[in-house]
Scaffold this motif. Structure first.
Motif, PDB file in Angstrom:
ATOM      1  N   ALA A 172       0.846  -1.191   0.000  1.00 57.74           N
ATOM      2  CA  ALA A 172       0.000   0.000   0.000  1.00 57.74           C
ATOM      3  C   ALA A 172       0.877   1.234   0.000  1.00 57.74           C
ATOM      4  O   ALA A 172       1.982   1.223   0.533  1.00 57.74           O
ATOM      5  N   PRO A 212       1.800   6.570   3.766  1.00 56.19           N
ATOM      6  CA  PRO A 212       1.215   7.884   4.030  1.00 56.19           C
ATOM      7  C   PRO A 212       2.270   8.967   4.069  1.00 56.19           C
ATOM      8  O   PRO A 212       3.434   8.711   4.335  1.00 56.19           O
ATOM      9  N   SER A 266      -5.890   5.086   2.304  1.00 51.52           N
ATOM     10  CA  SER A 266      -5.613   3.952   3.183  1.00 51.52           C
ATOM     11  C   SER A 266      -6.932   3.349   3.653  1.00 51.52           C
ATOM     12  O   SER A 266      -7.973   4.006   3.644  1.00 51.52           O
ATOM     13  N   GLU A 300      -7.936  -3.988   2.623  1.00 51.46           N
ATOM     14  CA  GLU A 300      -6.977  -3.357   1.727  1.00 51.46           C
ATOM     15  C   GLU A 300      -7.363  -3.634   0.276  1.00 51.46           C
ATOM     16  O   GLU A 300      -7.924  -4.674  -0.045  1.00 51.46           O
TER      17      GLU A 300
END
Length: 432
Positions: free
Chosen positions: A14, A17, A157, A430
């Motif tokens: 992923a 951030p 996210s 996810e």
């Protein structure tokens, strides 16, 4: 048959951030998108706001159109029906395009399509031509939300996805408010026979957004990687295979109920206020202002609640509250103008908060290779079937009155609550 989609064949990390992300404050979800994600958010937000603006040029002009072309309630209701039915085709095609050519390219195509045909509506010489042009506008209108939501969802996210997509969804209220402001100005300054045409001509605004998006917005890298390696991308057959067919069926049912209730209100409240409540153009705008501000607050609140309560609980809660609001709103006695005004805020709040979880929920129900196809098909097929509701209200209005017929929209929210029984909870899932 399982309703949970199979995992991706290759797991991809992923996106990390942004270091500036705050995990506690409201700005956290925006910082966590990163620079590219924030540009994608801006593109999707602007596209959906202008999508709403172009859509509402018709409902706000409905009374003037009916007088100009000599239409009855059933004929004016048909405008909304053809828009929503054709939007199912446009949305499904846009979803396939998003999986095949990319999210951003598909998004630009949808924006250009709805803008061109909205402007063309302003030149319609008769009812039949306007009906056809409005139907073609639905091709672009149908695809914009699904594609934009997926674009942003793939940057967000799992922790923040609900509130991020809820913020994108709030742009619908921004576009609605802009349309109401322009409507108030145009119909106050221009004769009704020309004012409705001017409203449609202002629908050229989205062209400016497309120029910016072409230069600044990109697909999420993970989505690009999956698209390049996946042989089955953009296939309708894939969303009906074992493991996804049940999900697709109940997602369509959910979308049908929620949008049937919503578009009943969006289509008929302006007419109801003007014809049965005898409100002036300015007065109608004042009532709509409270309804729209409630909608904006509802989108943002619903986005946070869908992350806290879960996707299914958030939708169920606001399905019940929306049904109660619509029945109460339609039955307020004559002369109770203050009560009508005050109820506008909770009505707008509830019927909008229910949508806040849709972007994240539908995105999480499908794997990346067919996410565009799945979300585009289910959201817009539900929109097309839900289009039966505004038309039904139009025909019922001839005998029940618009206010009495509005209560029929509550049936849609009951259908949505029922559909949730067949769908899994996806909070925290996810997308890679």
């Amino acid at each position: 048959m399982s309703s949970t989609p199979p995992p991706e064949t290759t797991a991809l990390p992923a996106p990390a951030p942004s270091p500036a992300a705050s995990e506690t404050g409201p700005p956290g979800w925006l910082h966590a998108l990163g620079p590219r994600g924030r540009r994608a958010f801006a593109g999707a937000f602007g596209g959906y706001a202008l999508d709403a603006y172009d859509y509402f040029t018709l409902p706000l002009s409905m009374v003037a159109l009916a007088a100009y072309f000599g239409l009855d309630s059933g004929q004016t209701g048909l405008f909304t029906t053809v828009t929503l039915v054709v939007s199912a085709i446009g949305g499904a095609l846009a979803g396939v395009l998003a999986d095949r050519i990319g999210r951003v390219r598909a998004l630009m195509i949808t924006v250009i399509t709805y803008a061109v045909f909205t402007v063309a509506c302003g030149f319609a010489p008769n009812y039949e031509t306007l009906l056809v042009l409005r139907a073609l506008q639905g091709l672009g209108f149908g695809g914009e939300w699904a594609v934009g939501a997926i674009l942003v969802a793939e940057y967000a996210s799992a922790r923040h996805r609900g509130r991020t997509l809820g913020a994108v969804q709030s742009s619908w209220a921004v576009g609605w408010a802009l349309a109401a402001i322009v409507y108030t100005l145009v119909f106050s300054l221009v004769d009704d026979d020309l004012a409705w045409r001017v409203m449609f001509w202002t629908g050229a605004l989205p062209a400016l957004l497309v120029v910016w998006m072409r230069r600044r917005v990109q697909d999420a890298p993970e989505a690009v990687a999956v698209r390049e390696r996946s042989a089955g991308r953009g296939s309708f057959a894939e969303i009906f295979r074992p493991g996804l067919a049940r999900t697709t069926f109940f997602a369509v049912l959910l979308s049908t109920g929620v949008q049937g209730g919503y578009y009943t209100l969006a289509t008929w409240v302006p007419t109801y206020l003007k014809t049965e409540r005898d409100l002036s153009v300015v007065g109608t705008g004042g009532y709509l202002a409270l309804l729209i501000s409630g909608a904006f607050a509802g989108y943002l609140t619903g986005g946070h609640l869908t992350d806290r309560l879960g996707r299914r609980r958030n939708i169920w809660l606001f399905a019940v509250l929306s049904a109660l609001c619509i029945v109460t709103y339609a039955r307020i006695p004559s002369g109770a103008g203050t009560l009508l005004l005050l109820l506008g805020f909770p009505l707008g709040f509830c019927m909008s908060a229910i949508f806040s979880g849709f972007g994240s929920f539908l995105s999480e129900l499908y794997p990346t290779a067919v996410r565009g196809t799945g979300q585009g098909f289910t959201y817009n097929t539900g929109r097309a079937v839900g289009a039966v509701f505004p038309t039904t209200v139009g025909f019922l209005a001839d005998s029940w009155g618009v206010g009495g017929a509005l209560a029929f929209g509550a049936v849609g929210y009951g259908l949505a609550a029922l559909a949730l029984l067949g769908l899994p909870e996806t909070r925290g899932r996810e997308l890679t």
